[in-house]
Design a protein around this motif. Structure first.
Motif, PDB file in Angstrom:
ATOM      1  N   PHE B 107      -6.582  -2.323   2.486  1.00 36.27           N
ATOM      2  CA  PHE B 107      -5.159  -2.057   2.685  1.00 36.27           C
ATOM      3  C   PHE B 107      -4.426  -1.639   1.415  1.00 36.27           C
ATOM      4  O   PHE B 107      -3.591  -0.744   1.436  1.00 36.27           O
ATOM      5  N   ASP B 108      -4.756  -2.303   0.301  1.00 36.20           N
ATOM      6  CA  ASP B 108      -4.018  -1.976  -0.924  1.00 36.20           C
ATOM      7  C   ASP B 108      -4.299  -0.546  -1.380  1.00 36.20           C
ATOM      8  O   ASP B 108      -3.389   0.208  -1.696  1.00 36.20           O
ATOM      9  N   ARG B 109      -5.581  -0.160  -1.359  1.00 32.98           N
ATOM     10  CA  ARG B 109      -5.921   1.201  -1.773  1.00 32.98           C
ATOM     11  C   ARG B 109      -5.339   2.216  -0.788  1.00 32.98           C
ATOM     12  O   ARG B 109      -4.901   3.296  -1.173  1.00 32.98           O
ATOM     13  N   ALA B 110      -5.351   1.849   0.503  1.00 33.78           N
ATOM     14  CA  ALA B 110      -4.836   2.761   1.532  1.00 33.78           C
ATOM     15  C   ALA B 110      -3.344   3.026   1.308  1.00 33.78           C
ATOM     16  O   ALA B 110      -2.889   4.179   1.349  1.00 33.78           O
ATOM     17  N   LEU B 111      -2.589   1.955   1.034  1.00 32.28           N
ATOM     18  CA  LEU B 111      -1.134   2.130   0.822  1.00 32.28           C
ATOM     19  C   LEU B 111      -0.873   3.046  -0.368  1.00 32.28           C
ATOM     20  O   LEU B 111      -0.004   3.922  -0.319  1.00 32.28           O
ATOM     21  N   THR B 112      -1.636   2.848  -1.436  1.00 24.96           N
ATOM     22  CA  THR B 112      -1.449   3.667  -2.633  1.00 24.96           C
ATOM     23  C   THR B 112      -1.748   5.141  -2.349  1.00 24.96           C
ATOM     24  O   THR B 112      -0.986   6.031  -2.736  1.00 24.96           O
ATOM     25  N   LYS B 113      -2.843   5.389  -1.645  1.00 29.66           N
ATOM     26  CA  LYS B 113      -3.226   6.773  -1.338  1.00 29.66           C
ATOM     27  C   LYS B 113      -2.211   7.424  -0.394  1.00 29.66           C
ATOM     28  O   LYS B 113      -1.837   8.583  -0.576  1.00 29.66           O
ATOM     29  N   LEU B 114      -1.779   6.677   0.626  1.00 30.27           N
ATOM     30  CA  LEU B 114      -0.847   7.260   1.593  1.00 30.27           C
ATOM     31  C   LEU B 114       0.508   7.538   0.933  1.00 30.27           C
ATOM     32  O   LEU B 114       1.141   8.571   1.211  1.00 30.27           O
ATOM     33  N   LEU B 131       2.555  18.521  11.171  1.00 31.21           N
ATOM     34  CA  LEU B 131       1.694  17.815  10.215  1.00 31.21           C
ATOM     35  C   LEU B 131       1.990  16.314  10.179  1.00 31.21           C
ATOM     36  O   LEU B 131       1.397  15.581   9.384  1.00 31.21           O
ATOM     37  N   SER B 132       2.924  15.890  11.044  1.00 32.96           N
ATOM     38  CA  SER B 132       3.359  14.488  11.012  1.00 32.96           C
ATOM     39  C   SER B 132       2.180  13.516  11.166  1.00 32.96           C
ATOM     40  O   SER B 132       1.284  13.749  11.965  1.00 32.96           O
ATOM     41  N   GLN B 133       2.208  12.449  10.379  1.00 25.18           N
ATOM     42  CA  GLN B 133       1.159  11.420  10.441  1.00 25.18           C
ATOM     43  C   GLN B 133       1.822  10.056  10.578  1.00 25.18           C
ATOM     44  O   GLN B 133       1.336   9.065  10.035  1.00 25.18           O
ATOM     45  N   ARG B 134       2.936  10.026  11.273  1.00 20.85           N
ATOM     46  CA  ARG B 134       3.714   8.791  11.350  1.00 20.85           C
ATOM     47  C   ARG B 134       2.936   7.599  11.930  1.00 20.85           C
ATOM     48  O   ARG B 134       3.025   6.498  11.382  1.00 20.85           O
ATOM     49  N   PRO B 135       2.156   7.791  13.022  1.00 26.96           N
ATOM     50  CA  PRO B 135       1.444   6.611  13.548  1.00 26.96           C
ATOM     51  C   PRO B 135       0.526   5.984  12.501  1.00 26.96           C
ATOM     52  O   PRO B 135       0.465   4.760  12.372  1.00 26.96           O
ATOM     53  N   LEU B 136      -0.174   6.825  11.727  1.00 20.36           N
ATOM     54  CA  LEU B 136      -1.066   6.325  10.678  1.00 20.36           C
ATOM     55  C   LEU B 136      -0.261   5.555   9.621  1.00 20.36           C
ATOM     56  O   LEU B 136      -0.620   4.439   9.225  1.00 20.36           O
ATOM     57  N   LEU B 137       0.847   6.170   9.189  1.00 18.67           N
ATOM     58  CA  LEU B 137       1.663   5.552   8.138  1.00 18.67           C
ATOM     59  C   LEU B 137       2.289   4.255   8.634  1.00 18.67           C
ATOM     60  O   LEU B 137       2.332   3.250   7.917  1.00 18.67           O
ATOM     61  N   GLU B 138       2.743   4.278   9.913  1.00 20.50           N
ATOM     62  CA  GLU B 138       3.338   3.068  10.512  1.00 20.50           C
ATOM     63  C   GLU B 138       2.302   1.941  10.498  1.00 20.50           C
ATOM     64  O   GLU B 138       2.625   0.814  10.134  1.00 20.50           O
ATOM     65  N   SER B 139       1.065   2.258  10.896  1.00 18.50           N
ATOM     66  CA  SER B 139       0.092   1.169  10.991  1.00 18.50           C
ATOM     67  C   SER B 139      -0.293   0.674   9.598  1.00 18.50           C
ATOM     68  O   SER B 139      -0.529  -0.527   9.419  1.00 18.50           O
ATOM     69  N   ALA B 140      -0.313   1.570   8.616  1.00 18.95           N
ATOM     70  CA  ALA B 140      -0.621   1.119   7.241  1.00 18.95           C
ATOM     71  C   ALA B 140       0.452   0.147   6.757  1.00 18.95           C
ATOM     72  O   ALA B 140       0.152  -0.889   6.154  1.00 18.95           O
ATOM     73  N   VAL B 141       1.715   0.489   7.048  1.00 20.71           N
ATOM     74  CA  VAL B 141       2.816  -0.367   6.586  1.00 20.71           C
ATOM     75  C   VAL B 141       2.811  -1.691   7.361  1.00 20.71           C
ATOM     76  O   VAL B 141       2.915  -2.774   6.775  1.00 20.71           O
ATOM     77  N   THR B 142       2.631  -1.598   8.690  1.00 23.12           N
ATOM     78  CA  THR B 142       2.682  -2.816   9.517  1.00 23.12           C
ATOM     79  C   THR B 142       1.543  -3.767   9.159  1.00 23.12           C
ATOM     80  O   THR B 142       1.748  -4.972   9.043  1.00 23.12           O
ATOM     81  N   GLU B 143       0.349  -3.202   8.982  1.00 25.55           N
ATOM     82  CA  GLU B 143      -0.798  -4.088   8.711  1.00 25.55           C
ATOM     83  C   GLU B 143      -0.912  -4.445   7.233  1.00 25.55           C
ATOM     84  O   GLU B 143      -1.233  -5.573   6.887  1.00 25.55           O
ATOM     85  N   GLY B 144      -0.676  -3.457   6.367  1.00 26.26           N
ATOM     86  CA  GLY B 144      -0.970  -3.649   4.949  1.00 26.26           C
ATOM     87  C   GLY B 144       0.125  -4.340   4.152  1.00 26.26           C
ATOM     88  O   GLY B 144      -0.167  -5.186   3.297  1.00 26.26           O
ATOM     89  N   LEU B 145       1.370  -3.986   4.438  1.00 25.63           N
ATOM     90  CA  LEU B 145       2.462  -4.504   3.595  1.00 25.63           C
ATOM     91  C   LEU B 145       2.542  -6.036   3.595  1.00 25.63           C
ATOM     92  O   LEU B 145       2.652  -6.644   2.528  1.00 25.63           O
ATOM     93  N   PRO B 146       2.465  -6.704   4.790  1.00 23.64           N
ATOM     94  CA  PRO B 146       2.527  -8.178   4.746  1.00 23.64           C
ATOM     95  C   PRO B 146       1.403  -8.772   3.903  1.00 23.64           C
ATOM     96  O   PRO B 146       1.612  -9.748   3.187  1.00 23.64           O
ATOM     97  N   LEU B 147       0.230  -8.149   3.956  1.00 25.93           N
ATOM     98  CA  LEU B 147      -0.903  -8.690   3.192  1.00 25.93           C
ATOM     99  C   LEU B 147      -0.679  -8.577   1.690  1.00 25.93           C
ATOM    100  O   LEU B 147      -0.905  -9.529   0.943  1.00 25.93           O
ATOM    101  N   VAL B 148      -0.210  -7.392   1.261  1.00 25.07           N
ATOM    102  CA  VAL B 148      -0.023  -7.237  -0.193  1.00 25.07           C
ATOM    103  C   VAL B 148       1.195  -8.035  -0.679  1.00 25.07           C
ATOM    104  O   VAL B 148       1.219  -8.487  -1.816  1.00 25.07           O
ATOM    105  N   ARG B 149       2.159  -8.225   0.220  1.00 27.26           N
ATOM    106  CA  ARG B 149       3.319  -9.055  -0.155  1.00 27.26           C
ATOM    107  C   ARG B 149       2.866 -10.497  -0.391  1.00 27.26           C
ATOM    108  O   ARG B 149       3.271 -11.143  -1.343  1.00 27.26           O
ATOM    109  N   ASP B 150       2.007 -10.979   0.510  1.00 29.64           N
ATOM    110  CA  ASP B 150       1.477 -12.351   0.343  1.00 29.64           C
ATOM    111  C   ASP B 150       0.701 -12.454  -0.963  1.00 29.64           C
ATOM    112  O   ASP B 150       0.764 -13.458  -1.662  1.00 29.64           O
ATOM    113  N   ARG B 151      -0.027 -11.374  -1.234  1.00 27.16           N
ATOM    114  CA  ARG B 151      -0.855 -11.373  -2.446  1.00 27.16           C
ATOM    115  C   ARG B 151       0.053 -11.442  -3.690  1.00 27.16           C
ATOM    116  O   ARG B 151      -0.249 -12.146  -4.644  1.00 27.16           O
ATOM    117  N   LEU B 152       1.153 -10.733  -3.642  1.00 26.63           N
ATOM    118  CA  LEU B 152       2.073 -10.743  -4.791  1.00 26.63           C
ATOM    119  C   LEU B 152       2.695 -12.128  -4.978  1.00 26.63           C
ATOM    120  O   LEU B 152       2.937 -12.557  -6.100  1.00 26.63           O
TER     121      LEU B 152
END
Lengths: 299, 180
Positions: B107-114, B131-152
């Motif tokens: 998740f962390d690497r994915a957020l950085t790349k996206l 070219l919209s990739q909103r579903p991908l970006l939405e799922s990265a934020v929904t799944e990844g952000l809480p995890l990296v926030r906890d990590r911080l």
């Protein structure tokens, strides 16, 4: 007038001295660097980083290249204050000698982590781990977490015992073992290889191999990459200063070595450093236990 | 003032020129027809650019997408590594890397790349863009952000984790859009 001249003299002397480098004080800090490919390469990579640390810590710093197999015994003998080695070595030294985690190196797609892959040639009839029965395979060096342990573990997890079910497996000798492993499959000397994902990535980036040359049969979960640790005898303030110096490194940081100004991270093939937690190394502990490797090896 | 014919002729010519200028200036503004025409040509231009971009992506990235869709994620990453040599700085390399790393649970690497992909090409967050990739970006934020926030929270001094959290919030803000 006399006082004015005196003050000017002091000011000028101060100004001149402030332009000089800070003198190095205290006993040397000894860093043991695990040899990746060869002593020469290790020294070339880490000399600039060592010079940078010396500059930042204000103490003489000595770089000592160490064979992976000897690192534990030499560390136990008190030869090093800090060590730089792979993540399995970190776990071994942590469990056996209470090594303190300093920082983890970042490099490639997975940053501070990496993975182990089992590869075959793209045109190979081998499609799954089960198909490796009776085949010839080549592994990386035995203490390499992403060149040996992770792949051995992947096979055990798939119910495949490499010792019994492979026809034969080899470990390369000498330098550049990970590249030899990959070329071993590429040139058809072996049916499969245990390749670190990072080496595949770098060799592809450098154009040494093509992404179309291989098929990845399986890839492990990601595990921490090379790590700096400190001996428990090192003063915690020094360890903190050491960590800060590593974390402060940017791609633009330079240092002078033998009259040449070099980029520290570039020279060391590192993208940067990150602070991980000891529990981030738990997947290594789990794998090492399953594979019966140090520090949990039982006979 | 207008003593002879020449002066009168000059004055008349001046008046004619001035009148002509007024007429030209009034008529030069975009009338309804012109405005429509230029809007259509802008639209067509954009369409052409999108089509070219889609064709470009298909031409260069279809092997990566095929590998990704067949589940050969490590090979797909290697293929991207290879493309990096010929297309350095291409936003779609970052986007696909982020997508693949997300599928691998990184998740962390994915957020950085996206985040890097969106910084390079804002079309990925534009719902109206092909070219919209909103579903991908939405799922990265929904799944990844809480995890990296906890990590911080557990590693408040980690600059790398703090940077990933920033990238996550950046994506969240781009997905939310500006003032409307």
């Amino acid at each position: 007038m006399k006082y004015l001249l005196l003050m000017l003299t002091f000011l000028l002397t101060g100004a001149v001295l402030s332009g000089c480098e800070q003198p190095l004080e205290g006993p040397p800090i000894r860093i043991g660097y695990m040899n990746c490919n060869s002593v020469k390469e290790t020294m070339e990579r880490f000399q600039p980083l060592t010079a940078y640390l010396q500059q930042q810590l204000g103490r003489p710093v000595e770089a000592i290249p160490v064979d992976t197999q000897d690192l534990e015994s030499r560390f136990a003998a008190g030869e090093f204050d800090f060590v730089h080695g792979n993540s399995l070595l970190y776990v071994i030294l942590k469990e056996n000698h209470d090594l303190q985690l300093v920082a983890t190196e970042k490099r490639g797609q997975f940053g501070s982590r990496t993975a182990g892959a089992i590869i075959v040639r793209r045109d190979s009839p081998i499609k799954s781990l089960k198909d490796l029965k009776g085949k010839r395979m080549i592994f990386g060096p035995q203490l390499a977490p992403s060149g040996y342990m992770a792949q051995y573990d992947l096979m055990l997890q798939a119910g495949f015992d490499p010792d019994r079910e492979l026809d034969y497996y080899a470990l390369p000798r000498g330098t550049f073992k990970h590249e030899k492993v990959i070329y071993g499959v590429y040139f058809g000397a072996f049916d499969a290889a245990a390749a670190p994902a990072l080496d595949l990535e770098i060799m592809t980036r450098e154009g040494k191999i093509s992404a179309d040359d291989f098929r990845v049969l399986a890839q492990s979960e990601t595990i921490p990459y090379c790590t700096f640790g400190a001996s428990k005898n090192v003063d915690s303030k020094l360890t903190e200063k050491f960590r800060k110096a590593l974390l402060d490194l940017t791609p633009e940081t330079t240092v002078e070595v033998d009259g040449q100004r070099l980029k520290v991270l570039d020279a060391a093939w590192i993208d940067g450093f990150e602070t991980l937690l000891d529990k981030d190394y738990d997947p290594i502990r789990v794998m090492a236990k399953r594979v019966n490797m140090p520090p949990y090896q039982e006979f | 003032m207008l003593r002879d014919r020449f002066d009168q002729l000059m004055m008349a010519s001046l008046v004619v020129v001035l009148l002509f200028m007024v007429v030209v200036m009034v008529g030069a503004g975009p009338d309804e027809y012109n405005r429509e025409n230029s809007a259509i040509s802008r639209h067509l231009e954009r369409e052409r650019l999108y089509k070219a971009r889609v064709a470009f992506i298909e031409r260069h990235f279809s092997p990566v997408i095929a590998l990704r869709d067949s589940g050969a994620l490590p090979e797909a990453l290697l293929k991207l590594e290879e493309l990096q040599r010929t297309l350095p700085g291409e936003a779609h390399i970052d986007l696909l890397s982020g997508d693949i790393l997300l599928r691998m649970g990184q998740f962390d690497r994915a957020l950085t790349k996206l985040a890097a992909a969106v910084r390079r090409n804002a079309d990925y967050v534009d719902a109206a863009s092909p070219l919209s990739q909103r579903p991908l970006l939405e799922s990265a934020v929904t799944e990844g952000l809480p995890l990296v926030r906890d990590r911080l929270r557990s590693q408040p001094d980690s600059r790398s984790v703090a940077q990933v959290v920033k990238d996550g919030y950046y994506l969240q803000s781009r997905l939310a859009g500006g003032c409307e």
